[in-house]
Design a protein around this motif. Structure first.
Motif, PDB file in Angstrom:
ATOM      1  N   ARG A 196       1.941   6.528  -6.819  1.00  0.00           N
ATOM      2  CA  ARG A 196       0.859   7.509  -7.295  1.00  0.00           C
ATOM      3  C   ARG A 196       0.730   8.771  -7.632  1.00  0.00           C
ATOM      4  O   ARG A 196       1.478   9.280  -8.191  1.00  0.00           O
ATOM      5  CB  ARG A 196      -0.289   6.722  -6.539  1.00  0.00           C
ATOM      6  N   SER A 247       2.586   1.556  -3.337  1.00  0.00           N
ATOM      7  CA  SER A 247       1.300   2.306  -4.404  1.00  0.00           C
ATOM      8  C   SER A 247       0.874   3.708  -4.213  1.00  0.00           C
ATOM      9  O   SER A 247       0.928   4.171  -4.945  1.00  0.00           O
ATOM     10  CB  SER A 247       0.852   1.264  -4.020  1.00  0.00           C
ATOM     11  N   VAL A 248       0.970   4.197  -2.820  1.00  0.00           N
ATOM     12  CA  VAL A 248       0.810   5.374  -2.694  1.00  0.00           C
ATOM     13  C   VAL A 248       1.858   5.968  -2.948  1.00  0.00           C
ATOM     14  O   VAL A 248       1.491   7.500  -3.800  1.00  0.00           O
ATOM     15  CB  VAL A 248       0.672   5.419  -1.163  1.00  0.00           C
ATOM     16  N   SER A 283      -6.482   7.302  -3.595  1.00  0.00           N
ATOM     17  CA  SER A 283      -6.391   6.112  -4.438  1.00  0.00           C
ATOM     18  C   SER A 283      -7.540   5.292  -3.331  1.00  0.00           C
ATOM     19  O   SER A 283      -7.299   5.221  -1.861  1.00  0.00           O
ATOM     20  CB  SER A 283      -5.403   5.535  -4.624  1.00  0.00           C
ATOM     21  N   VAL A 327       0.340  -1.338  -0.115  1.00  0.00           N
ATOM     22  CA  VAL A 327      -0.240  -0.105   0.378  1.00  0.00           C
ATOM     23  C   VAL A 327       1.037   1.117   0.376  1.00  0.00           C
ATOM     24  O   VAL A 327       0.329   2.075  -0.893  1.00  0.00           O
ATOM     25  CB  VAL A 327      -1.206  -0.066   0.896  1.00  0.00           C
ATOM     26  N   ILE A 345      -6.521   1.941  -3.078  1.00  0.00           N
ATOM     27  CA  ILE A 345      -5.597   0.533  -2.172  1.00  0.00           C
ATOM     28  C   ILE A 345      -5.523   1.768  -0.853  1.00  0.00           C
ATOM     29  O   ILE A 345      -5.676   0.708  -0.183  1.00  0.00           O
ATOM     30  CB  ILE A 345      -4.306   0.849  -3.127  1.00  0.00           C
ATOM     31  N   LEU A 346      -5.424   3.144  -1.153  1.00  0.00           N
ATOM     32  CA  LEU A 346      -4.593   3.326   0.075  1.00  0.00           C
ATOM     33  C   LEU A 346      -6.338   3.605   1.335  1.00  0.00           C
ATOM     34  O   LEU A 346      -6.429   2.965   2.835  1.00  0.00           O
ATOM     35  CB  LEU A 346      -4.432   5.353  -0.472  1.00  0.00           C
TER      36      LEU A 346
END
Lengths: 101, 257
Positions: free
Chosen positions: A82, A78-79, B124, A75, B126-127
């Motif tokens: 992004r 990915s953050v 997002s 997580v 996911i977050l």
């Protein structure tokens, strides 16, 4: 059991070292994040599982830690990726003009 | 309301100091007259002569057994905690004060009518869902760290920081989230005052500020070590609410006039 644990630990340490190497070697943010995350997630998994196997009293705690890493590490990466993408961080382009591998 | 509370607190403190100074001989409380408290005897000499055996008659110090030894001097299984929150509790009070002053400075600099800072983009999926899974675990782990501060590594400062990190995650994962900053401030003030009150109770019942006046119990039990777990819970609440308040201050921006 403990020998299996040590093998896991060496395996994990090798993956962590590869992940660290990848962070230096890769050309841009996105490549570095994927090297850092994938290698260190597996590395930390096997290192902690190895500690749990070598010392069976800690096995349940080790598995809990692995579950926690499995939730948080991807997580977080990915953050980061992004945020870098949304902020238009420059991507690495190979000399022949194609986008980075 | 606030003024009434502060006036009552000041009057109580004044009465306390007055009785401590002038009625030390006749009062049932254990105040020592000014200058008579033998602090080096209480801490340094006591540490040098450290003797954990239950009966003082036998000269040989007995070994401390986890889960069996009763009424040890601090009763805390974690030696660091027994130093930080028992022998050097006054020092910890100072540390908490330093953190309080830092939070106060942030509050002063970032004062005014505030709204949530505009984010560059939406968090997002996911977050959002990752935070939803992790948040409860984090808060429970933070509370565990400071309630078990006298048994395991950890304590008020680390537990409070983890709780503040949970608040930070809430801010990061939701652009519309606004914490109840007032509740943080109340929790902070109440926990800080209760720490001082615990210290004054020790002064009244044991003769020294922050004296461990409760029975210390069996080493290794959750309810052991006297006031150490109570103080660590207070520190945890105070640090958690303070750092959460700082995070809330940074996450918001001044309302455009």
């Amino acid at each position: 059991m403990s020998i299996l644990g040590y093998i896991f630990m060496i395996f994990g340490a090798a993956f962590l070292a590869l992940g660290g190497f990848g962070v230096f070697r890769m050309p841009d943010v996105f490549n570095r994040i994927q090297a850092g995350t994938k290698a260190t997630t597996l590395g930390a998994f096997s290192l902690i599982l190895g500690v749990g196997l070598a010392n069976p009293d800690w096995l349940i705690k080790a598995i809990l830690i692995i579950v926690f890493i499995a939730i948080t590490n991807p997580v977080g990466s990915s953050v980061l990726a992004r945020a870098a993408y949304k902020k238009n961080v420059k991507q690495y382009v190979k000399e022949d003009g194609k986008a980075g591998e | 309301m606030k003024q009434a509370v502060s006036i009552v607190l000041v009057l109580l403190l004044g009465a306390f100091i007055f009785t401590a100074l002038y009625f030390a001989d006749s009062s049932p409380l254990q105040f020592k007259p000014y200058g008579d408290a033998d602090l080096s005897g209480r801490v340094s000499q006591g540490y040098v002569d450290k003797n954990v055996t239950a009966d003082a008659a036998s000269e040989e110090p007995a070994a401390v057994v986890y889960g069996e030894t009763k009424n040890a001097e601090t009763g805390s299984a974690n030696i660091v905690t027994s130093v930080v929150v028992n022998y050097r509790s006054f020092d910890t009070l100072g540390e908490v004060t330093v953190l309080f002053v830092a939070a106060l400075g942030v509050g002063l600099l970032l004062s005014g009518k505030r709204r949530r800072q505009e984010a560059a983009f939406q968090p997002s999926f996911i977050l959002k869902h990752g935070v939803r899974i992790v948040l409860g675990i984090m808060v429970i782990f933070g509370v565990y760290l400071f309630t078990h501060g006298h048994l395991t590594p950890g304590g008020g400062f680390s537990g409070g920081s983890i709780i503040a990190a949970a608040v930070l995650l809430l801010y990061v994962s939701d652009n519309a989230f606004k914490a109840k900053v007032k509740a943080f401030k109340i929790a902070e003030g109440v926990a800080g005052s209760l720490y001082v009150v615990a210290g004054l109770l020790g002064l009244a019942l044991g003769g020294y500020f922050l004296y461990n006046f409760l029975p210390t119990g069996v080493v290794g039990d959750l309810l052991s070590a006297g006031i150490v777990p109570i103080v660590y819970i207070l520190i945890g609440l105070k640090v958690g609410s303070e750092i959460s308040g700082v995070i809330a201050g940074f996450a918001t921006e001044e309302e455009a006039l």
